[in-house]
Design a protein around this motif. Structure first.
Motif, mmCIF file in Angstrom:
data_model
loop_
_atom_site.group_PDB
_atom_site.id
_atom_site.type_symbol
_atom_site.label_atom_id
_atom_site.label_comp_id
_atom_site.label_asym_id
_atom_site.label_seq_id
_atom_site.Cartn_x
_atom_site.Cartn_y
_atom_site.Cartn_z
ATOM 1 N N ASN A 320 0.844 -1.188 0.000
ATOM 2 C CA ASN A 320 0.000 0.000 0.000
ATOM 3 C C ASN A 320 0.883 1.243 0.000
ATOM 4 O O ASN A 320 1.587 1.519 0.977
ATOM 5 N N ASN A 321 0.894 1.967 -1.094
ATOM 6 C CA ASN A 321 1.699 3.197 -1.211
ATOM 7 C C ASN A 321 0.830 4.442 -1.108
ATOM 8 O O ASN A 321 1.176 5.500 -1.643
ATOM 9 N N GLU A 322 -0.276 4.307 -0.402
ATOM 10 C CA GLU A 322 -1.228 5.408 -0.277
ATOM 11 C C GLU A 322 -0.587 6.651 0.327
ATOM 12 O O GLU A 322 -0.869 7.782 -0.075
ATOM 13 N N ARG A 323 0.287 6.459 1.300
ATOM 14 C CA ARG A 323 0.869 7.597 2.006
ATOM 15 C C ARG A 323 2.215 8.035 1.443
ATOM 16 O O ARG A 323 2.857 8.912 2.006
ATOM 17 N N CYS A 324 2.661 7.407 0.379
ATOM 18 C CA CYS A 324 3.960 7.760 -0.200
ATOM 19 C C CYS A 324 3.891 9.113 -0.889
ATOM 20 O O CYS A 324 3.039 9.335 -1.750
ATOM 21 N N LYS A 325 4.780 9.981 -0.500
ATOM 22 C CA LYS A 325 4.939 11.263 -1.201
ATOM 23 C C LYS A 325 6.251 11.166 -1.969
ATOM 24 O O LYS A 325 7.301 11.576 -1.500
ATOM 25 N N GLY A 326 6.182 10.567 -3.121
ATOM 26 C CA GLY A 326 7.380 10.253 -3.878
ATOM 27 C C GLY A 326 7.682 8.767 -3.764
ATOM 28 O O GLY A 326 6.871 7.980 -3.268
ATOM 29 N N ALA A 327 8.863 8.399 -4.228
ATOM 30 C CA ALA A 327 9.251 6.985 -4.185
ATOM 31 C C ALA A 327 9.561 6.566 -2.755
ATOM 32 O O ALA A 327 10.021 7.373 -1.948
ATOM 33 N N PRO A 328 9.335 5.293 -2.419
ATOM 34 C CA PRO A 328 9.631 4.842 -1.054
ATOM 35 C C PRO A 328 11.127 4.660 -0.825
ATOM 36 O O PRO A 328 11.872 4.296 -1.739
ATOM 37 N N VAL A 329 11.566 4.928 0.390
ATOM 38 C CA VAL A 329 12.933 4.637 0.834
ATOM 39 C C VAL A 329 12.804 3.723 2.043
ATOM 40 O O VAL A 329 12.401 4.163 3.119
ATOM 41 N N ILE A 330 13.113 2.461 1.865
ATOM 42 C CA ILE A 330 12.964 1.473 2.929
ATOM 43 C C ILE A 330 14.342 1.143 3.489
ATOM 44 O O ILE A 330 15.235 0.690 2.758
ATOM 45 N N ILE A 331 14.519 1.388 4.779
ATOM 46 C CA ILE A 331 15.768 1.064 5.463
ATOM 47 C C ILE A 331 15.495 -0.163 6.330
ATOM 48 O O ILE A 331 14.827 -0.063 7.365
ATOM 49 N N GLU A 332 15.970 -1.299 5.882
ATOM 50 C CA GLU A 332 15.709 -2.552 6.591
ATOM 51 C C GLU A 332 16.857 -2.833 7.558
ATOM 52 O O GLU A 332 17.963 -3.177 7.137
#
Length: 816
Positions: A320-332
C-alpha cells in the motif's frame, strides 16, 4: 650548537595549531555559524552517489563503502530521501484469488492509493450481495416462475402416473405404493385379490396375470424414467431461473466496479471471474452459509476449523503506497530472509495448519519496489539464504513470496505459488571496505549487479573551506541537540582533534561519530561549570576523559615499566639494545608502548635469526622487515667477501605475536651496535621502517608512539636528553599533546627526524656511521669501520685451521 640539533624537529612542526583569527576566518564561534547540512569532505562519494542515482539501467545498484563513523549511513539516507521526492509514488500491489487455479494467486497493480479502495470495494460488493441476493429470491416474479415450474412438474407427473393407474384398472389391477416402489395387485370383484386366492388360480390364469403385471411394471418403469427426466429438466429450469435471479442481483453491482476499474484490464478480467463464481455459487449468498462439507468423523469433531466461505472474494492489499509522497525509501535494519522477501503465513488450529492468499505478507523488497532499499552488507551476509536470493531477484528483476522450508523439504508439499512481482528498484548496500573487496573478488555476479561504488574516505584535506565546514558541523550539532555554543577557541581545539584523529597535520578526520562524542562531552563539562559557552579547556578535558575511560590497559603497562617488571631503560647506553616503539589499539584507545629490542652477534653462517619467526610469533610483514636487513648488511659489508656471522634479534618480554615493519630500522641499529661494540643511547626510542638501501621509511601512529615513550620518561623524571627518533616523512603526521610541546619548548625532550640509517646511527651513538672510501674501507673512528673489523674477525674464525705440510700433501695427492 649541539651537532645533533640539525636532526631535531622544530616545535612549530610538532602540532599544527588552529589559529582562530587566521584559519577560522569568518567561521566564528558555533553560536553564529550557519547550520551545516550534508556530508563533509566526501566529494568523490557525493559525485558517485549522484551518478548512481541518475542511472536507471539494470545493474547500477549502489555499494556504499566506508569506515564506521564517516557519515556514510546518514548521508545515504538523506540523499535517498531527496532523490525519492523527485520521483512519483509507485503503484499499489494486490493479490486476488485465481478462480481457475486457487494455488496461484494473481498479482494486480493499481495507481498509488487505489489498492485500498479496490479492497474496500470488494468487501462492500460481497456484503451487498449477501444482503441483496436473498431478497432477490423473495420477489413475487421469482416465486411465480418457481411455482409454475413446480406446478407443471407435478401436473405432468400426475398425468404420467395417472395413465399408468388407469391402464392397470383396465387390466384388472390396482397400483399400490410399497416403499420403496410401486406394485400391481390383481383385482377381483373390485377387491384386491388375496395371496391365497391367487395361489388357487390355475397356472394358465396365473400366467396371464403375471404377463399383465410385467407389462404394467414395464409401463411404470418407463413412466418413472420419464418422470426422472422431467424432474431433471425442472431442476435445470429452476437452476437457470435462480442463476438468472442471481445474475440480475449481481451483474449491476459488478458492472459498476468494472466501469470504475476499466483502465486496469487485469481487474476487469478478475471481476468477470468473480461474477461467474458468484452466479455459480449463488446458494452461498442466498443462504449466507457455506455449502455443507462432508460429515466429520466423531473422533475429529473437536478439531474442526471454521473457515470463511467468502475469503476467496477478498483482496489482499499486499503493498500500500497510499501515504507515499514520492518513491519509497525502505531502510531494513533486520534484513533476514522473511523480512526482505516476504512470507506466507499459516493459520494453526489444533493439529493442522491452513493458509490462503490473504496471508501473503510483503517484505522490504516489495515495499521498496519503485524506490530504494537500504541494507547493511554484514547483515545480509549473515543470513545464509539472503545474498543468493537478493542476487536472483536483481538478476531476473522479479520476486515471488516463497517460504524457505519449501526449498528443503524431502517430500514436496502443496503450497501457494503466488505470481511474481516485477521489480523496479535500486538496492543500496552499506559496507566496510573489507567486505566490498571480498565480494568483488569472490562473487562473479557482484560486479554485474553493483556497478556503482560510493567510497567514503576517513579523512579530508585541512583546507579553509573544510575547516569552515567543520565549524558549521559543530554549530549544527549544538543547534540540533540544544547544546551550549562553542567559542572560537573551542572550535579550534575540535579542529585540531580532527587532525589528530586523521593522523596528519594537513588532514581532518571524517569519522564524525568520534568528533560528535567530543562535542557532546565538552558541552557537558561546560554545563557543569555553569558557563555560557564551551571553551578550549572543556574540549581538552573531554579528550583527556575519553582517553582515561579506555586507558586501563595503557596504565597497567606503564605501571609494569615504572615498577621495573618490564625492563625499559630511559637513561644511559647499552650495546646491542634499543628501545623500539609500537602501537596498541584496544577498546577505542590507541596508545604507544616502548619495547626492548636486543641483538646478539657471533661467528657463524646463520645470518639474521628472528626469534619471533622461529617461535611462530612473527607476522608476515614483520618477517619481511627482518629479511630486508640482510640486504642492507650485505650491501654494506659483503661486496668483496661473504658475510660470516650470525645475529639473533628479539622483542624482549613480548609474549604475543609481533607484526608490522615499523621496528625494522630499530632492529638494524641493534645489530650494528652488537657488531661494532658501540653502545646505543637508551634515552631515545626509535621507530621507522627501512629498505635494503638504508632509507628510513614512514610508519603509522607516530603521535601515539612519541607520547607513549614521553609518558614513561615524564613519570621517571625528564632528564633533558630523552627523545624519540622518527622518519623524516612522519613530521607532518605529528599532532602531539600540550605536555610534549611544553617539554620540547623547555629543552626537556626532543623529537629527531632522520632520512636514513646513517643519520640515525649518528644520533644513537654520537659517532658518524662512515662512508666507504675509494680503497673499499670505512674510515677509522666510524661505526661501520668497527662493525667491519668485527665481521673480519668472524670471517677469520670460520676459516679452516692451518696445519703444517697439509698444503704439500694436498698437492701430491692431486698429482697422483
Amino acid at each position: 650548537m649541539d651537532s645533533l640539533d640539525r636532526f631535531k624537529v622544530p616545535i612549530e612542526k610538532l602540532r599544527k595549531i588552529c589559529e582562530c583569527s587566521r584559519e577560522l576566518g569568518s567561521c566564528g564561534s558555533s553560536g553564529d555559524t550557519p547550520s551545516y547540512e550534508g556530508v563533509i569532505g566526501q566529494d568523490r562519494a557525493v559525485e558517485s552517489m549522484h551518478f548512481g542515482l541518475s542511472m536507471d539501467i539494470p545493474g547500477y545498484n549502489i555499494f556504499v563503502v566506508g569506515q564506521h563513523g564517516t557519515g556514510r549511513s546518514t548521508y545515504t539516507h538523506t540523499i535517498l530521501q531527496q532523490a525519492a521526492m523527485k520521483r512519483p509514488a509507485p503503484k499499489d500491489w494486490c493479490y486476488v484469488n485465481n478462480f481457475l487455479d486457487k494455488d496461484r494467486p494473481v498479482a494486480v497493480s493499481l495507481p498509488a492509493g487505489q489498492g485500498k479502495s479496490f479492497q474496500k470495494d470488494m468487501d462492500i460488493l460481497i456484503e451487498e450481495l449477501r444482503t441483496s441476493m436473498p431478497k432477490a429470491f423473495e420477489q413475487g416474479a421469482y416465486e411465480q416462475k418457481r411455482d409454475a415450474i413446480v406446478r407443471n412438474l407435478q401436473e405432468t407427473m400426475e398425468s404420467l402416473y395417472g395413465s399408468v393407474e388407469e391402464e392397470a384398472e383396465r387390466e384388472g389391477f390396482t397400483m399400490k405404493q410399497v416403499p420403496p416402489r410401486f406394485v400391481f395387485i390383481p383385482v377381483k370383484d373390485g377387491v384386491p385379490m388375496p395371496q391365497d386366492q391367487y395361489e388357487k388360480l390355475t397356472s394358465q390364469e396365473r400366467a396371464v396375470l403375471d404377463e399383465k403385471g410385467r407389462r404394467l411394471m414395464k409401463r411404470l418403469d418407463e413412466s418413472m424414467r420419464q418422470g426422472q427426466e422431467l424432474e431433471r429438466q425442472a431442476r435445470e429450469e429452476m437452476t437457470e431461473l435462480e442463476r438468472q435471479v442471481a445474475m440480475s442481483a449481481a451483474a449491476q453491482r459488478v458492472g459498476i466496479l468494472k466501469a470504475k476499474y476499466a483502465d486496469v484490464p487485469k481487474i476487469v478480467e478478475y471481476l468477470f471471474m468473480v461474477l461467474k463464481d458468484v452466479v455459480d455459487n449463488y446458494n452461498l449468498f442466498r443462504a449466507g452459509e457455506a455449502p455443507k462439507a462432508p460429515e466429520t468423523p466423531q473422533a475429529m469433531q473437536g478439531f474442526k476449523e471454521e473457515t470463511d466461505p467468502f475469503v476467496k472474494y477478498k483482496v489482499n492489499l499486499f503493498v500500500n503506497n497510499e501515504r507515499c509522497k514520492g518513491a519509497p525509501v525502505i531502510i531494513e535494519s533486520n534484513p533476514n530472509y522473511y523480512n526482505l522477501f516476504g512470507k506466507l503465513e499459516y493459520r494453526s488450529h489444533m493439529l493442522s495448519v491452513s493458509t490462503d492468499f490473504t496471508m501473503l505478507r510483503a517484505g522490504a523488497i516489495h515495499r521498496a519496489n519503485g524506490g530504494y532499499l537500504v541494507v547493511q552488507a554484514k547483515d545480509i551476509l549473515t543470513d545464509p539464504y539472503v545474498w543468493e536470493a537478493l542476487k536472483k531477484a536483481l538478476k531476473y528483476r522479479q520476486t515471488a513470496v516463497e517460504n524457505i522450508g519449501e526449498q528443503y523439504r524431502l517430500i514436496p508439499a502443496g503450497s501457494l505459488r503466488p505470481e511474481p512481482l516485477p521489480l523496479d528498484l535500486k538496492i543500496v548496500v552499506i559496507s566496510n571496505p573489507q567486505l566490498y573487496y571480498l565480494l568483488y573478488t569472490l562473487d562473479d555476479d557482484f560486479q554485474r549487479l553493483f556497478k556503482v561504488k560510493v567510497d567514503f574516505d576517513v579523512d579530508m584535506p585541512r583546507t579553509p573551506a573544510n575547516i569552515c565546514q567543520y565549524a558549521d558541523f559543530i554549530s549544527a550539532t549544538c543547534s540540533k541537540d540544544l547544546l551550549l555554543p562553542f567559542g572560537r577557541d573551542a572550535v579550534a581545539k575540535v579542529i585540531e582533534y580532527g587532525s589528530r584523529l586523521a593522523g596528519n597535520q594537513n588532514k581532518l578526520s571524517t569519522r564524525f561519530n568520534e568528533v560528535t562524542e567530543i562535542i557532546y562531552e565538552a558541552a557537558s563539562f561546560a554545563k557543569a561549570d555553569k558557563v555560557q559557552e564551551v571553551s578550549a579547556s572543556h574540549v581538552d578535558t573531554a579528550v583527556r576523559h575519553k582517553k582515561y575511560r579506555a586507558g586501563i590497559l595503557e596504565e597497567k603497562i606503564q605501571e609494569h615499566i615504572l615498577k621495573g617488571k618490564m625492563l625499559i631503560r630511559t637513561e644511559g647506553t647499552e650495546v646491542g639494545q634499543i628501545n623500539g616503539l609500537s602501537v596498541i589499539s584496544t577498546g577505542g584507545n590507541m596508545f604507544g608502548m616502548p619495547s626492548r629490542i636486543t641483538a646478539r652477534t657471533y661467528s657463524g653462517r646463520g645470518g639474521i635469526i628472528n626469534i619471533e619467526r622461529e617461535t611462530q610469533m612473527s607476522g608476515q610483514i614483520h618477517t619481511k622487515g627482518v629479511l630486508t636487513l640482510s640486504g642492507y648488511l650485505g650491501g654494506k659489508f659483503a661486496q668483496k667477501k661473504p658475510l660470516g656471522f650470525t645475529a639473533q634479534i628479539t622483542f624482549e618480554q613480548s609474549y604475543e605475536g609481533v607484526d608490522g615493519d615499523s621496528a625494522s630500522s630499530t632492529e638494524l641499529y641493534a645489530i650494528l651496535s652488537s657488531l661494532s661494540g658501540i653502545p646505543l643511547r637508551q634515552d631515545i626510542a626509535v621507530t621507522g621502517s627501512v629498505d635494503q638501501r638504508g632509507k628510513v621509511q614512514p610508519i603509522g601512529g607516530a603521535t601515539e608512539k612519541i607520547e607513549g615513550f614521553f609518558d614513561i620518561c615524564a613519570s621517571r623524571g625528564l632528564t633533558g636528553t630523552q627523545g624519540v627518533m622518527i622518519p623524516i616523512q612522519n613530521i607532518d603526521d605529528l599532532m602531539l599533546k600540550d605536555e610534549v610541546l611544553d617539554a620540547v619548548k623547555n629543552g626537556k625532550f626532543a623529537i629527531y627526524a632522520v632520512k636514513d640509517i646513517e643519520e640515525g646511527i649518528e644520533i644513537l651513538t654520537g659517532m658518524p656511521a662512515g662512508e666507504l672510501k675509494e680503497d673499499g674501507i670505512y674510515p677509522d673512528g666510524t661505526v661501520f669501520h668497527a662493525a667491519e673489523r668485527r665481521l673480519h674477525e668472524f670471517g677469520k674464525a670460520l676459516e679452516p685451521p692451518h696445519i703444517p705440510g697439509m698444503k704439500n700433501d694436498m698437492r701430491r695427492r692431486n698429482r697422483r
